[in-house]
Design an enzyme around this catalytic site. Structure first.
Site, short mmCIF file in Angstrom:
data_model
loop_
_atom_site.label_atom_id
_atom_site.label_comp_id
_atom_site.label_asym_id
_atom_site.label_seq_id
_atom_site.Cartn_x
_atom_site.Cartn_y
_atom_site.Cartn_z
N CYS A 1 2.44 6.01 8.87
CA CYS A 1 1.56 6.20 7.71
C CYS A 1 0.65 7.40 7.96
CB CYS A 1 0.71 4.95 7.49
SG CYS A 1 -0.47 5.19 6.13
N CYS B 1 -8.30 1.66 6.79
CA CYS B 1 -7.79 2.41 5.64
C CYS B 1 -8.23 1.81 4.32
CB CYS B 1 -6.28 2.50 5.72
SG CYS B 1 -5.48 0.97 5.24
N HIS C 1 -0.59 -4.43 19.63
CA HIS C 1 -0.14 -4.11 18.27
C HIS C 1 0.50 -2.72 18.32
CE1 HIS C 1 -0.21 -2.96 14.04
NE2 HIS C 1 -0.28 -4.26 13.77
N SER D 1 1.99 -5.34 3.37
CA SER D 1 3.43 -5.17 3.60
C SER D 1 4.26 -6.20 2.84
CB SER D 1 3.72 -5.24 5.11
OG SER D 1 2.96 -6.25 5.72
N THR E 1 -6.25 0.80 11.90
CA THR E 1 -6.49 0.93 10.45
C THR E 1 -6.58 -0.40 9.72
OG1 THR E 1 -4.12 1.08 10.07
CG2 THR E 1 -5.32 3.17 10.27
N CYS F 1 0.86 -1.18 0.00
CA CYS F 1 0.00 0.00 0.00
C CYS F 1 0.91 1.23 0.00
CB CYS F 1 -0.86 -0.01 1.26
SG CYS F 1 0.17 0.04 2.74
N GLU G 1 0.52 -0.26 16.41
CA GLU G 1 -0.35 0.88 16.04
C GLU G 1 -1.25 1.27 17.22
OE1 GLU G 1 -2.63 0.59 12.35
OE2 GLU G 1 -4.08 1.99 13.21
FE1 SF4 Z 1 -0.94 0.79 4.52
FE2 SF4 Z 1 -3.30 1.37 5.51
FE3 SF4 Z 1 -1.32 0.72 7.17
FE4 SF4 Z 1 -1.27 3.05 5.86
S1 SF4 Z 1 -2.76 2.45 7.40
S2 SF4 Z 1 0.43 1.60 6.09
S3 SF4 Z 1 -2.24 2.54 3.91
S4 SF4 Z 1 -2.26 -0.62 5.64
#
Ligand code: SF4
Length: 323
Positions: free
Chosen positions: A110, A209, A138, A282, A179, A26, A140
């Site tokens: 991102c 996303c 995780h 990824s 996301t 992505c 994120e």
């Molecule tokens: Fe890719 Fe979506 Fe993760 Fe951004 S948020 S790195 S676009 S998978």
């Protein structure tokens, strides 16, 4: 002398192979990898990277070979080398610590994760308590929770969590999501939360996303018509793991997550007429090509590419790397 008998080759069995569209990298992953590569070109090796830049073993190994050093925490980096923060985002305390040590840091978060951070801050500033739908541990989720003071965000992972979540005070509620979740699972969790807390505002935009959504739609189409779906991606890649679940739910008899072609157990293909192939956000396209070559070496493969969303999203690199 023995007669030279011709070796009779067993004719290879026909196999229909469908490639998902879209699949693989992505825009956020592409940007994060470019940031590490360009940082090595500009500043020389080693360049430190806090956490796996993206969750893919092949990507990490290739960058290591070029001079990236992967660490878990900033404490492991010397003050005088650049450090890159991974695409998943980091708690606010991390860039603060880098600044206090006068380190050169490059943030590969991102932009779509950064958008969730901004939303969370906005809700907090408006006096709302935030429910974050995501997976504990995780990076994120750690990064998003770390945008705000402890206690400002509650994590909800499952429908059961949504049923038992207790509002911590009198504050109004808001929510955000990781996301890379399953679109369908998240919808289920949200419907429970909305039933229990009707005042929850609709999200002004989906946090899951575009890349996650498109890859899940594409694998759903594969799952509906394929006996087996192979998803290329590493075990710690959230969006790749979700693709396996979506394929099975859509009807595939079997779906497997593999790092690369060498991880295929060819007995999985016994009785398979139609094989579906995709890759998480990824995973490099090279791994798909190698898998198709390995399949074609064993089967009379008829490879076709599914129709699907054509992605045109790109993200700018930090100016310090393009100047
Ligand atoms: Fe890719 Fe979506 Fe993760 Fe951004 S948020 S790195 S676009 S998978």
């Amino acid at each position: 002398m023995n007669a030279p008998f011709p070796i009779s080759e067993t004719p290879r069995r026909p196999l229909s192979v469908r490639l998902a569209t879209p699949r693989g990298f992505c825009a956020g992953v592409d940007r994060a990898i470019q940031i590490v590569e360009r940082a090595i070109e500009k500043y020389g090796a080693p360049v430190y990277v806090r956490h796996e830049i993206v969750h893919n073993r092949h990507v990490v190994e290739r960058l290591k070979a070029r001079g990236a050093v992967f660490v878990k925490e900033l404490d492991e980096c010397p003050d005088d080398r650049p450090v890159v923060f991974s695409a998943h985002g980091v708690p606010k305390a991390v860039p603060q610590a880098a600044r206090s040590r006068d380190m050169l840091y490059l943030d590969a978060t991102c932009p779509l994760v950064s958008k969730v951070h901004v939303e969370a801050e906005r809700h907090h500033a408006n006096g709302r308590h935030i429910i974050l739908i995501g997976h504990a541990g995780h990076p994120e989720v750690v990064g998003t929770m770390g945008q705000l003071p402890p206690g400002a965000i509650s994590l909800v992972e499952t429908v059961d969590d949504a049923e038992t979540f207790q509002r911590p005070g009198e504050q109004p509620l808001a929510y955000a999501t990781q996301t890379t979740l399953s679109v369908d699972d998240t919808a289920g969790i949200l419907s429970v939360l909305k039933r229990r807390f009707p005042e929850l505002p609709d999200p002004h935009k989906e946090d899951i996303c575009y890349a996650t959504t498109n890859r899940q739609e594409a694998v759903k189409r594969l799952g509906e018509g394929c006996d087996l779906v192979l998803v290329i991606g590493s075990a710690n890649s959230s969006n790749s793991a979700r693709l396996v679940e979506v394929a099975i739910r859509a009807g595939a008899r079997d779906a497997r997550l593999i790092d690369d072609a060498s991880h295929v157990d060819w007995s999985w293909l016994d009785g398979v007429q139609t094989l579906g192939v995709t890759a998480g956000a990824s995973a490099p396209e090279r791994l798909i090509e190698e898998l198709i070559a390995a399949v074609a070496a064993r089967f009379d493969a008829d490879v076709t590419e599914d129709d699907g969303a054509r992605e045109t999203v790109t993200f700018k690199l930090p100016r310090v790397l393009t100047a």
